[in-house]
Design an enzyme around this catalytic site. Structure first.
Site, PDB file in Angstrom:
ATOM      1  N   GLY A 222      23.449  14.928  46.622  1.00 53.75           N
ATOM      2  CA  GLY A 222      23.632  16.008  45.659  1.00 53.75           C
ATOM      3  C   GLY A 222      24.899  16.796  45.950  1.00 53.75           C
ATOM      4  N   GLY A 225      27.378  15.757  48.777  1.00 49.16           N
ATOM      5  CA  GLY A 225      28.188  14.549  48.772  1.00 49.16           C
ATOM      6  C   GLY A 225      27.386  13.281  48.976  1.00 49.16           C
ATOM      7  N   GLY A 252      23.890  10.219  40.367  1.00 45.27           N
ATOM      8  CA  GLY A 252      23.678   9.163  41.371  1.00 45.27           C
ATOM      9  C   GLY A 252      24.021   7.789  40.801  1.00 45.27           C
ATOM     10  N   ASP A 253      23.769   7.602  39.507  1.00 52.23           N
ATOM     11  CA  ASP A 253      24.098   6.325  38.872  1.00 52.23           C
ATOM     12  C   ASP A 253      25.620   6.161  38.765  1.00 52.23           C
ATOM     13  OD1 ASP A 253      21.331   6.247  38.531  1.00 52.23           O
ATOM     14  OD2 ASP A 253      21.473   7.207  36.564  1.00 52.23           O
TER      15      ASP A 253
HETATM   16  O1  LIG Z   1      11.937   7.754  36.332  1.00 45.52           O
HETATM   17  P1  LIG Z   1      13.112   7.079  37.018  1.00 45.52           P
HETATM   18  O2  LIG Z   1      13.272   5.656  36.586  1.00 45.52           O
HETATM   19  O3  LIG Z   1      13.111   7.264  38.499  1.00 45.52           O
HETATM   20  O4  LIG Z   1      14.409   7.855  36.551  1.00 45.52           O
HETATM   21  C1  LIG Z   1      14.769   7.845  35.190  1.00 45.52           C
HETATM   22  C2  LIG Z   1      15.925   8.795  34.980  1.00 45.52           C
HETATM   23  O5  LIG Z   1      15.587  10.144  35.364  1.00 45.52           O
HETATM   24  O6  LIG Z   1      17.014   8.384  35.788  1.00 45.52           O
HETATM   25  C3  LIG Z   1      18.231   8.530  35.078  1.00 45.52           C
HETATM   26  C4  LIG Z   1      19.153   9.377  35.868  1.00 45.52           C
HETATM   27  O7  LIG Z   1      19.401   8.815  37.120  1.00 45.52           O
HETATM   28  C5  LIG Z   1      17.890   9.089  33.720  1.00 45.52           C
HETATM   29  O8  LIG Z   1      18.691   8.512  32.731  1.00 45.52           O
HETATM   30  C6  LIG Z   1      16.433   8.783  33.540  1.00 45.52           C
HETATM   31  O9  LIG Z   1      15.761   9.672  32.692  1.00 45.52           O
END
Ligand SMILES: O=P(O)(O)OC[C@@]1(O)O[C@H](CO)[C@@H](O)[C@@H]1O
Length: 321
Positions: A222, A225, A252-253
């Site tokens: 977060g 870093g 994070g993505d």
């Molecule tokens: O419920 P999960 O699969 O852990 O997370 C899903 C999610 O929060 O992750 C993404 C952000 O990283 C969003 O696009 C999505 O809504």
């Protein structure tokens, strides 16, 4: 080409409010609807930066069709697999100081036949992929070892697998020895049964995760870093100063996408990932950064200081943001 698999994608609605008060009627200042799910976001970020990627996703019901429409409008390369149950909707409430409260639906179960079709689509498309990213929570009822199974099959075929998930699915995948895992602080703490309050705690927990089977570990921290521990024991810590904090959803993505886009090794890849993540938090909703949004001058990379305390985390379930 980087292939992503999101078994539990979502329609992401972000609602911007002045302040969040429990039990009150709150008028939204703005709303955004984005295609969502962690692997979906990785593909969106890569394609927005001209890196070839393709997203394998199940979709169902009117929500699923809406998800495909949004992805098509962004020009996303995808392999959509029709399924019976409706795609979930996730909500994020964003406050002006950057605080995000996220409510994620569990999603609907996939049948064994649907899971087989999805796995077959991934195994097929993975032949032309440098990396496969298996990301996000599993839909209810999915076997917890679904990512672990993919990991073993990819290892036999010499394909690199990166896993970003939480809970038992993360532990099971780690035991199968993936090339890379990208936990956040909560996910790392949960998977290793440790509490994490400083960089030294992160290093110790990553050591445990690697002893369980993970090769390289990229931990997103977060506002603090990210920490990269590589399969050959090289360790890098980095931060990205952020001028405007609008929504951390998908940061994070973006980190993982930038890291893979830059070769997935060492300080250069970590810096690129941090620059993409830093850009993502300045954008509304789960919008992924384009080249014009990314400023690499705000990133600092160096050796980790084990004594450095981490910002206290918000109360959240692992796997949330
Ligand atoms: O419920 P999960 O699969 O852990 O997370 C899903 C999610 O929060 O992750 C993404 C952000 O990283 C969003 O696009 C999505 O809504």
């Amino acid at each position: 080409m980087i292939l992503t698999l999101t078994l539990n994608p979502s329609l992401d609605r972000t609602i911007e409010v002045g302040a969040l008060t429990r039990g009150a009627v709150i008028r939204a200042a703005a709303t955004h609807l984005d295609p969502g799910g962690k692997g979906v976001n990785v593909t969106r970020a890569l394609l927005a930066n001209d890196v070839r990627s393709c997203a394998v996703i199940p979709y169902g019901g009117s929500e699923g069709r809406r998800l495909l429409d949004l992805l098509s409008a962004e020009g996303i390369d995808m392999i959509p697999v029709p399924v019976e149950g409706p795609t979930r909707s996730n909500v994020a409430i964003a406050e002006p100081d950057g605080t995000v409260t996220k409510v994620n639906e569990p999603g609907t179960a996939l049948t064994p036949a649907e899971l087989d079709t999805l796995a077959g689509a991934v195994l097929d498309a993975a032949r032309s992929a440098g990396w496969v990213v298996a990301s996000g929570s599993l839909p209810p009822g999915a076997p917890v070892d679904v990512y672990a199974g993919l990991c073993r099959r990819f290892a036999d075929a010499g394909i690199n697998l990166a896993v970003d998930t939480s809970g038992p699915a993360l532990v099971s995948a780690v035991n199968a020895g993936p090339a890379l895992v990208k936990p956040n602080r909560d996910e790392l703490a949960e998977a290793t049964g440790t509490s994490i309050a400083c960089v030294g705690d992160v290093l110790a927990a990553v050591g445990k995760l690697r002893a369980m089977g993970a090769r390289s570990v990229l931990t997103s921290l977060g506002a603090d870093g990210a920490l990269l521990v590589e399969h050959d024991e090289q360790v890098w810590y980095g931060e990205c100063a952020v001028e405007e904090l609008r929504s951390s959803v998908g940061a994070g993505d973006a980190l993982l996408a930038g890291f893979l886009a830059a070769g997935a090794r060492g300080a250069t890849a970590l810096a690129e990932g941090l620059a993409w993540a830093g850009a993502a938090v300045g954008l509304p909703g789960s919008r992924m950064p384009r080249p014009a949004d990314i400023d690499r001058t705000h990133v600092r990379i160096g050796p980790p200081d084990p004594a450095r305390p981490l910002t206290p985390p918000p109360r959240s379930a692992p796997g949330g943001i």
